[in-house]
Motif scaffolding. Structure first.
Motif, PDB file in Angstrom:
ATOM      1  N   TRP A   1       0.832  -1.208   0.000  1.00 36.10           N
ATOM      2  CA  TRP A   1       0.000   0.000   0.000  1.00 36.10           C
ATOM      3  C   TRP A   1       0.863   1.253   0.000  1.00 36.10           C
ATOM      4  CZ3 TRP A   1      -4.883  -0.790  -1.209  1.00 36.10           C
ATOM      5  CH2 TRP A   1      -5.433  -2.043  -0.961  1.00 36.10           C
ATOM      6  N   ASP A   2       1.980   1.218   0.748  1.00 37.02           N
ATOM      7  CA  ASP A   2       2.893   2.363   0.761  1.00 37.02           C
ATOM      8  C   ASP A   2       3.506   2.584  -0.616  1.00 37.02           C
ATOM      9  OD1 ASP A   2       2.358   2.655   3.438  1.00 37.02           O
ATOM     10  OD2 ASP A   2       4.179   1.622   4.107  1.00 37.02           O
ATOM     11  N   TRP A   3       3.840   1.480  -1.305  1.00 39.02           N
ATOM     12  CA  TRP A   3       4.423   1.585  -2.642  1.00 39.02           C
ATOM     13  C   TRP A   3       3.391   2.139  -3.624  1.00 39.02           C
ATOM     14  CZ3 TRP A   3       6.037  -3.004  -6.216  1.00 39.02           C
ATOM     15  CH2 TRP A   3       6.931  -2.562  -7.174  1.00 39.02           C
ATOM     16  N   LEU A   4       2.155   1.673  -3.527  1.00 39.05           N
ATOM     17  CA  LEU A   4       1.094   2.136  -4.414  1.00 39.05           C
ATOM     18  C   LEU A   4       0.790   3.623  -4.187  1.00 39.05           C
ATOM     19  CD1 LEU A   4      -0.892   1.087  -6.605  1.00 39.05           C
ATOM     20  CD2 LEU A   4      -2.562   0.823  -4.777  1.00 39.05           C
ATOM     21  N   LYS A   5       0.892   4.090  -2.942  1.00 42.16           N
ATOM     22  CA  LYS A   5       0.628   5.492  -2.635  1.00 42.16           C
ATOM     23  C   LYS A   5       1.668   6.429  -3.257  1.00 42.16           C
ATOM     24  CE  LYS A   5      -0.210   4.700   1.851  1.00 42.16           C
ATOM     25  NZ  LYS A   5      -0.324   5.006   3.275  1.00 42.16           N
ATOM     26  N   GLN A   6       2.829   5.896  -3.641  1.00 40.12           N
ATOM     27  CA  GLN A   6       3.884   6.720  -4.236  1.00 40.12           C
ATOM     28  C   GLN A   6       3.596   7.088  -5.688  1.00 40.12           C
ATOM     29  OE1 GLN A   6       7.608   4.679  -3.839  1.00 40.12           O
ATOM     30  NE2 GLN A   6       7.442   4.521  -1.618  1.00 40.12           N
ATOM     31  N   ILE A   7       2.583   6.452  -6.286  1.00 38.49           N
ATOM     32  CA  ILE A   7       2.281   6.729  -7.682  1.00 38.49           C
ATOM     33  C   ILE A   7       1.719   8.136  -7.820  1.00 38.49           C
ATOM     34  CG2 ILE A   7       0.841   6.115  -9.666  1.00 38.49           C
ATOM     35  CD1 ILE A   7       0.961   3.232  -8.762  1.00 38.49           C
ATOM     36  N   GLU A   8       2.360   8.922  -8.643  1.00 35.75           N
ATOM     37  CA  GLU A   8       1.880  10.251  -9.007  1.00 35.75           C
ATOM     38  C   GLU A   8       1.922  10.325 -10.519  1.00 35.75           C
ATOM     39  OE1 GLU A   8       4.121  13.211  -6.950  1.00 35.75           O
ATOM     40  OE2 GLU A   8       3.733  12.335  -4.994  1.00 35.75           O
ATOM     41  N   MET A   9       1.611  11.456 -11.068  1.00 35.37           N
ATOM     42  CA  MET A   9       1.594  11.613 -12.519  1.00 35.37           C
ATOM     43  C   MET A   9       2.913  11.162 -13.137  1.00 35.37           C
ATOM     44  SD  MET A   9      -0.140  12.452 -15.129  1.00 35.37           S
ATOM     45  CE  MET A   9      -1.472  13.510 -14.695  1.00 35.37           C
ATOM     46  N   ASN A  10       2.899   9.983 -13.769  1.00 39.37           N
ATOM     47  CA  ASN A  10       4.050   9.412 -14.466  1.00 39.37           C
ATOM     48  C   ASN A  10       5.284   9.271 -13.576  1.00 39.37           C
ATOM     49  OD1 ASN A  10       5.124   8.189 -16.718  1.00 39.37           O
ATOM     50  ND2 ASN A  10       5.925  10.077 -17.553  1.00 39.37           N
ATOM     51  N   THR A  11       5.080   9.175 -12.271  1.00 36.00           N
ATOM     52  CA  THR A  11       6.192   9.023 -11.344  1.00 36.00           C
ATOM     53  C   THR A  11       5.908   7.862 -10.411  1.00 36.00           C
ATOM     54  OG1 THR A  11       6.516  11.409 -11.372  1.00 36.00           O
ATOM     55  CG2 THR A  11       7.596  10.205  -9.619  1.00 36.00           C
ATOM     56  N   ILE A  12       6.788   6.882 -10.419  1.00 30.09           N
ATOM     57  CA  ILE A  12       6.681   5.735  -9.515  1.00 30.09           C
ATOM     58  C   ILE A  12       8.066   5.127  -9.381  1.00 30.09           C
ATOM     59  CG2 ILE A  12       6.044   4.149 -11.373  1.00 30.09           C
ATOM     60  CD1 ILE A  12       4.959   3.844  -7.712  1.00 30.09           C
ATOM     61  N   LYS A  13       8.370   4.636  -8.209  1.00 30.84           N
ATOM     62  CA  LYS A  13       9.637   3.943  -8.010  1.00 30.84           C
ATOM     63  C   LYS A  13       9.539   2.574  -8.661  1.00 30.84           C
ATOM     64  CE  LYS A  13      12.907   2.369  -4.594  1.00 30.84           C
ATOM     65  NZ  LYS A  13      13.177   2.130  -3.186  1.00 30.84           N
ATOM     66  N   ARG A  14      10.365   2.330  -9.637  1.00 33.56           N
ATOM     67  CA  ARG A  14      10.391   1.049 -10.347  1.00 33.56           C
ATOM     68  C   ARG A  14      11.543   0.225  -9.793  1.00 33.56           C
ATOM     69  NH1 ARG A  14       7.927   2.131 -15.804  1.00 33.56           N
ATOM     70  NH2 ARG A  14       7.126   4.230 -15.619  1.00 33.56           N
ATOM     71  N   VAL A  15      11.270  -1.027  -9.502  1.00 35.50           N
ATOM     72  CA  VAL A  15      12.285  -1.884  -8.885  1.00 35.50           C
ATOM     73  C   VAL A  15      12.407  -3.197  -9.656  1.00 35.50           C
ATOM     74  CG1 VAL A  15      11.938  -0.917  -6.579  1.00 35.50           C
ATOM     75  CG2 VAL A  15      10.639  -2.916  -7.277  1.00 35.50           C
TER      76      VAL A  15
END
Length: 152
Positions: free
Chosen positions: A82-96
């Motif tokens: 849920w914490d990882w999903l909350k990081q999604i913003e307009m075309n911005t996400i931590k990719r691992v």
């Protein structure tokens, strides 16, 4: 005389699929199930107008990777997904990178699937039943930009 199996080759039997590990951005996470490790080459159909054959030529096109679905038990205080999903913003996400390893009886990797630039697209919480007798399972669906397979 029948073989008792004590000297049997390791290549005779296929690997069981119940012993595996998932490394997610450097952290190992225990999952109950992983599915969707597939890749498909889309086909390109072509036929030029003066072809004597009344059929198309089929050529390999771009590769298409399916979403990977993982299921795990719900644990108290564990909100990583849920914490990882909350990081999604307009075309911005931590990719691992996500590394899924099929293990032998000694715990060594036999086959390794590596997902490149993975990020969550969907998280499903557990269903709740007042008369149920199962553990709470949550599901995460991730997308990625590439799948490599390595055998050891």
């Amino acid at each position: 005389m029948a073989d008792d199996g004590s000297k049997q080759s390791e290549t005779v039997w296929p690997m069981p699929k119940f012993f595996f590990s998932v490394t997610w951005g450097g952290n190992e996470i225990a999952f109950q199930e992983v599915s969707g490790l597939d890749v498909q080459s889309e086909e390109i159909k072509y036929r030029h107008g003066n072809s004597k054959q009344f059929s198309v030529i089929k050529m390999p096109g771009m590769k298409k990777y399916g979403n990977v679905t993982m299921k795990k038990g719900v644990f108290k205080g564990d909100n990583k997904f849920w914490d990882w999903l909350k990081q999604i913003e307009m075309n911005t996400i931590k990719r691992v990178p996500v590394i899924i390893s099929l293990l032998d009886q000694a715990g060594s990797a036999v086959m390794v699937w590596t997902l490149t630039n993975a990020w969550p697209t969907k998280i499903s919480g557990t269903d709740l039943k007042s008369e149920g007798n199962e553990v709470a399972i949550e599901t995460i669906e991730i997308v990625h930009e590439g799948l490599t397979i390595e055998t050891k």
